[in-house]
Design an enzyme around this catalytic site. Structure first.
Site, PDB file in Angstrom:
ATOM      1  N   LYS A  37       0.838  -1.194   0.000  1.00 13.21           N
ATOM      2  CA  LYS A  37       0.000   0.000   0.000  1.00 13.21           C
ATOM      3  C   LYS A  37       0.870   1.240   0.000  1.00 13.21           C
ATOM      4  O   LYS A  37       1.894   1.300   0.712  1.00 13.21           O
ATOM      5  CB  LYS A  37      -0.871   0.026   1.252  1.00 13.21           C
ATOM      6  CG  LYS A  37      -2.002  -0.969   1.218  1.00 13.21           C
ATOM      7  CD  LYS A  37      -2.843  -0.773   2.448  1.00 13.21           C
ATOM      8  CE  LYS A  37      -4.100  -1.598   2.378  1.00 13.21           C
ATOM      9  NZ  LYS A  37      -4.856  -1.525   3.628  1.00 13.21           N
ATOM     10  N   CYS A  42       5.649   3.388   7.419  1.00 16.36           N
ATOM     11  CA  CYS A  42       5.279   4.495   8.306  1.00 16.36           C
ATOM     12  C   CYS A  42       3.764   4.596   8.449  1.00 16.36           C
ATOM     13  O   CYS A  42       3.232   4.652   9.561  1.00 16.36           O
ATOM     14  CB  CYS A  42       5.865   5.789   7.752  1.00 16.36           C
ATOM     15  SG  CYS A  42       5.351   7.228   8.678  1.00 16.36           S
ATOM     16  N   GLY A 188      14.224  -6.202  23.530  1.00 22.90           N
ATOM     17  CA  GLY A 188      14.805  -5.027  22.856  1.00 22.90           C
ATOM     18  C   GLY A 188      14.220  -3.742  23.410  1.00 22.90           C
ATOM     19  O   GLY A 188      13.026  -3.483  23.266  1.00 22.90           O
ATOM     20  N   GLY A 190      14.991  -0.602  22.533  1.00 26.03           N
ATOM     21  CA  GLY A 190      15.256   0.556  21.665  1.00 26.03           C
ATOM     22  C   GLY A 190      13.983   1.387  21.548  1.00 26.03           C
ATOM     23  O   GLY A 190      13.045   1.232  22.341  1.00 26.03           O
ATOM     24  N   SER A 277      11.600  -6.667  19.333  1.00 24.39           N
ATOM     25  CA  SER A 277      11.883  -5.366  18.698  1.00 24.39           C
ATOM     26  C   SER A 277      13.399  -5.138  18.757  1.00 24.39           C
ATOM     27  O   SER A 277      13.891  -4.370  19.568  1.00 24.39           O
ATOM     28  CB  SER A 277      11.134  -4.242  19.406  1.00 24.39           C
ATOM     29  OG  SER A 277      11.427  -4.248  20.785  1.00 24.39           O
ATOM     30  N   GLY A 279      15.367  -4.419  16.005  1.00 21.66           N
ATOM     31  CA  GLY A 279      15.887  -3.712  14.834  1.00 21.66           C
ATOM     32  C   GLY A 279      15.249  -4.191  13.545  1.00 21.66           C
ATOM     33  O   GLY A 279      14.337  -5.042  13.556  1.00 21.66           O
ATOM     34  N   HIS A 452       5.470  32.948  27.801  1.00 18.97           N
ATOM     35  CA  HIS A 452       5.083  32.401  29.105  1.00 18.97           C
ATOM     36  C   HIS A 452       3.567  32.345  29.208  1.00 18.97           C
ATOM     37  O   HIS A 452       2.903  33.299  28.815  1.00 18.97           O
ATOM     38  CB  HIS A 452       5.641  33.295  30.210  1.00 18.97           C
ATOM     39  CG  HIS A 452       5.233  32.861  31.573  1.00 18.97           C
ATOM     40  ND1 HIS A 452       5.802  31.770  32.204  1.00 18.97           N
ATOM     41  CD2 HIS A 452       4.284  33.343  32.429  1.00 18.97           C
ATOM     42  CE1 HIS A 452       5.230  31.615  33.387  1.00 18.97           C
ATOM     43  NE2 HIS A 452       4.304  32.560  33.548  1.00 18.97           N
TER      44      HIS A 452
HETATM   45  C1  LIG Z   1       6.520   0.344  14.792  1.00 19.88           C
HETATM   46  C2  LIG Z   1       7.265   1.426  14.044  1.00 19.88           C
HETATM   47  C3  LIG Z   1       7.120   2.743  14.453  1.00 19.88           C
HETATM   48  C4  LIG Z   1       7.789   3.753  13.774  1.00 19.88           C
HETATM   49  N1  LIG Z   1       7.624   5.041  14.192  1.00 19.88           N
HETATM   50  C5  LIG Z   1       8.265   6.041  13.549  1.00 19.88           C
HETATM   51  C6  LIG Z   1       8.078   7.388  13.952  1.00 19.88           C
HETATM   52  O1  LIG Z   1       7.304   7.675  14.871  1.00 19.88           O
HETATM   53  N2  LIG Z   1       8.730   8.353  13.285  1.00 19.88           N
HETATM   54  C7  LIG Z   1       9.594   8.066  12.243  1.00 19.88           C
HETATM   55  O2  LIG Z   1      10.177   8.990  11.675  1.00 19.88           O
HETATM   56  N3  LIG Z   1       9.786   6.790  11.841  1.00 19.88           N
HETATM   57  C8  LIG Z   1       9.147   5.780  12.462  1.00 19.88           C
HETATM   58  N4  LIG Z   1       9.312   4.488  12.034  1.00 19.88           N
HETATM   59  C9  LIG Z   1      10.240   4.241  10.895  1.00 19.88           C
HETATM   60  C10 LIG Z   1       9.580   4.582   9.576  1.00 19.88           C
HETATM   61  O3  LIG Z   1       8.382   3.855   9.442  1.00 19.88           O
HETATM   62  C11 LIG Z   1      10.521   4.274   8.426  1.00 19.88           C
HETATM   63  O4  LIG Z   1      11.755   4.914   8.656  1.00 19.88           O
HETATM   64  C12 LIG Z   1       9.963   4.725   7.093  1.00 19.88           C
HETATM   65  O5  LIG Z   1       8.748   4.085   6.835  1.00 19.88           O
HETATM   66  C13 LIG Z   1      10.965   4.447   5.973  1.00 19.88           C
HETATM   67  O6  LIG Z   1      10.411   4.797   4.750  1.00 19.88           O
HETATM   68  P1  LIG Z   1      10.882   4.103   3.390  1.00 19.88           P
HETATM   69  O7  LIG Z   1      10.147   4.830   2.313  1.00 19.88           O
HETATM   70  O8  LIG Z   1      12.344   4.036   3.347  1.00 19.88           O
HETATM   71  O9  LIG Z   1      10.384   2.601   3.500  1.00 19.88           O
HETATM   72  P2  LIG Z   1       8.968   1.960   3.748  1.00 19.88           P
HETATM   73  O10 LIG Z   1       8.041   2.879   4.434  1.00 19.88           O
HETATM   74  O11 LIG Z   1       9.238   0.646   4.399  1.00 19.88           O
HETATM   75  O12 LIG Z   1       8.380   1.732   2.295  1.00 19.88           O
HETATM   76  C14 LIG Z   1       8.912   0.814   1.406  1.00 19.88           C
HETATM   77  C15 LIG Z   1       7.824   0.397   0.463  1.00 19.88           C
HETATM   78  O13 LIG Z   1       8.397  -0.344  -0.589  1.00 19.88           O
HETATM   79  C16 LIG Z   1       7.521  -1.396  -0.950  1.00 19.88           C
HETATM   80  N5  LIG Z   1       8.324  -2.406  -1.636  1.00 19.88           N
HETATM   81  C17 LIG Z   1       9.362  -3.135  -1.140  1.00 19.88           C
HETATM   82  N6  LIG Z   1       9.899  -3.907  -2.092  1.00 19.88           N
HETATM   83  C18 LIG Z   1       9.196  -3.665  -3.225  1.00 19.88           C
HETATM   84  C19 LIG Z   1       9.276  -4.152  -4.564  1.00 19.88           C
HETATM   85  N7  LIG Z   1      10.199  -5.029  -4.928  1.00 19.88           N
HETATM   86  N8  LIG Z   1       8.393  -3.691  -5.462  1.00 19.88           N
HETATM   87  C20 LIG Z   1       7.446  -2.795  -5.102  1.00 19.88           C
HETATM   88  N9  LIG Z   1       7.331  -2.303  -3.867  1.00 19.88           N
HETATM   89  C21 LIG Z   1       8.195  -2.722  -2.947  1.00 19.88           C
HETATM   90  C22 LIG Z   1       6.932  -1.835   0.379  1.00 19.88           C
HETATM   91  O14 LIG Z   1       5.699  -2.498   0.189  1.00 19.88           O
HETATM   92  C23 LIG Z   1       6.778  -0.492   1.100  1.00 19.88           C
HETATM   93  O15 LIG Z   1       5.495   0.067   0.895  1.00 19.88           O
HETATM   94  C24 LIG Z   1       8.634   3.440  12.663  1.00 19.88           C
HETATM   95  C25 LIG Z   1       8.765   2.121  12.250  1.00 19.88           C
HETATM   96  C26 LIG Z   1       8.087   1.123  12.921  1.00 19.88           C
HETATM   97  C27 LIG Z   1       8.235  -0.291  12.455  1.00 19.88           C
END
Ligand SMILES: Cc1cc2nc3c(=O)[nH]c(=O)nc-3n(C[C@H](O)[C@H](O)[C@H](O)COP(=O)(O)OP(=O)(O)OC[C@H]3O[C@@H](n4cnc5c(N)ncnc54)[C@H](O)[C@@H]3O)c2cc1C
Length: 473
Positions: A37, A42, A188, A190, A277, A279, A452
């Protein structure tokens, strides 16, 4: 028939979809390939759903102490299905918003699994992308001039500790729970582990956090992790640090039992569920890296400071390149990569100005170096600290635990790091981020008149405290 694009982005998470919007603003013909999706981790499995649950937990715990505010309620109850429903509604609303933005930017979205194939017709370098469509229709072939890999990351487990989705979960499965367990072991301590510990403790779950390092939040300033542990302990969370979980000891009956080696002794722990959790790992499998010269290290794609890989027209951004795995980092890396592609000469991101937030209760947030890092780097430092307990607005809120800590270079007054724990600090840290970007000194922060009564007065006072000039301490 093959479609030609200026830019094809593999992955429509925060990094990917934001990059696509900037590309469309700059006039690039752009497509996103997304197998799941739009919005990625995120929106669907990370920031947003977890914060929605945290907010419900906060409201529940505030309602239980409403008498303190002179507000009488009936018996306070918890309907966890409603909590989940609210979370899902927020996610859906934002998901619709991202889909709308794709349409508005005339960005083509291919729902399917993307893979880098081989040479593109525009250059002899690898670049053509095949999309195995989710709909089962024939594969689409995309021929881009440039590619951004933004495939993100997924949860890791410990070797031998299998995630079954029932007794042993990662945050992915935990977000979908339909009822709360009575007890949980969180492996974990973290950021993700601590957010869950805080949320579940507020929901009334018995929480034990087992952490390998000698303190929770090991990448945060030591004083912040100590204060977080103290405050969560007061709320009933049990912490076991310097503990190596032994996956081979896992036993599953009606409960889950697991042992850990703690200071040379093996201790057993038991709870209804285990949340792992420890990493995340990069999504680099099956995307055709073997058809390119792209290099990885410890599983993460290697890039230069404009996010170009060894194939100069293939960029990589976000969680898949490691570093600070945060949504705002992914999106700004995406913007920088696109501006580079469009020849806009962007400035490389200065990672020392990026704010990191923890949305537990209390919240924590930081920018720049911790005290330990500053000392390791050989800086002669001076620090200023100011507690929320003397800030009027914190008392008004009924949340006066925590402090703001500012670290500066004693020799030239440079701001090295800002660390906060307490109410709403995740909304306040941007002032420190801006101060870092503008190269402000603590004197300049202190000289900025903070209104303030606000929580932000703690930042002004901490800045003045760096030179021993705080007023209310
Ligand atoms: C529980 C949790 C809480 C978090 N809270 C925060 C927060 O509060 N604040 C914050 O800044 N960060 C937070 N993060 C981290 C944050 O979600 C990620 O850093 C961020 O989503 C990274 O974005 P991205 O675009 O790199 O990857 P992603 O959001 O992972 O997106 C990658 C996308 O690529 C798609 N994809 C993968 N391979 C393929 C393929 N071969 N073909 C087509 N599509 C593909 C996947 O389906 C996915 O939709 C959290 C993470 C978790 C797990």
């Amino acid at each position: 028939m093959a479609q030609e694009y200026d830019l094809v982005i593999l992955g429509g998470g925060t990094g990917g979809y934001v990059a696509a919007i900037r590309a469309s603003q700059l006039g690039l013909k752009t497509a996103i390939v997304e197998k799941g999706k739009l919005g990625g981790t995120c929106l669907h499995k990370g920031c947003i759903p977890s914060k929605a649950l945290l907010r419900s937990a906060e409201v529940y715990s505030t309602a239980k102490k409403s008498e303190e505010f002179g507000v009488t309620t009936g018996e306070v109850g918890l309907n966890f299905l409603k909590v989940q429903e609210r979370k899902d509604k927020i996610v859906e609303q934002l998901h619709n918003g991202v889909q709308f933005l794709m349409k508005k930017g005339k960005i083509d979205v291919y729902q399917g699994l993307g893979r880098i194939l081989g040479p593109s017709i525009f250059s002899p370098m690898p670049g053509t992308i095949s999309v195995e469509m989710n709909s089962g229709e024939e594969n689409e072939m995309l021929i881009p001039k440039n590619v951004i890999i933004a495939t993100g990351s997924r949860p890791r487990s410990l070797p031998g500790l299998e995630i079954d989705g029932q007794k042993v979960l990662t945050s992915d499965e935990a977000l979908q729970m339909t009822e709360l367990p009575k007890s949980i072991i969180i492996v974990g301590g973290g950021v993700i582990g601590i957010e869950w510990a805080s949320m579940l403790a507020d929901f009334g779950v018995e929480v034990t956090v087992i952490e390998y390092a000698d303190r929770i939040l090991p990448t945060e300033d030591k004083e912040i992790s100590k204060e977080m542990q103290r405050l969560l302990k007061k709320r009933g969370v049990t912490f076991v640090t310097s503990a190596k979980v032994l996956p081979e000891t896992l036993e599953k009956t009606d409960k889950a039992r697991i042992s850990a080696e703690v200071k040379n002794e093996v201790q057993a722990y038991e709870a209804e569920k285990i949340l792992v959790s420890v990493g995340r790992m990069a999504n680099t499998e099956g995307i055709g890296l073997q058809n390119t010269e792209i290099q990885t290290e410890k599983g993460y794609i290697q890039t230069n400071s404009f996010y170009q890989t060894k194939e100069s027209h293939i960029y990589a951004i976000g969680d898949v390149i490691g570093g600070l795995q945060l949504a705002h980092v992914a999106s700004h890396e995406g913007i920088t990569a696109v501006e580079h592609i469009a020849g806009k000469n962007p400035a490389p991101i200065d990672y020392t100005t990026i704010s990191k937030c923890i949305y537990s209760s209390p919240e924590a947030a930081s920018v720049g170096l911790t005290e330990e890092e500053a000392k390791e780097k050989g800086f002669k430092i001076k620090t200023g600290k100011f507690a929320f307990k003397v800030i009027g607005k914190a008392l008004v809120y009924g949340e006066s635990d925590g402090f703001v800590k500012i670290i500066a270079n004693e020799e030239n007054d440079d701001l090295l790091g800002v660390h906060m724990i307490g109410p709403h600090v995740t909304d306040m840290i941007s002032e420190a981020g801006l101060a870092k970007v503008l190269d402000a000194t603590p004197w300049e922060i202190g000289h900025t008149i903070h209104p303030h009564p606000t929580l932000s007065e703690a930042i002004g006072e901490a800045a003045q405290a760096v030179d021993g000039l705080a007023i209310h301490s």
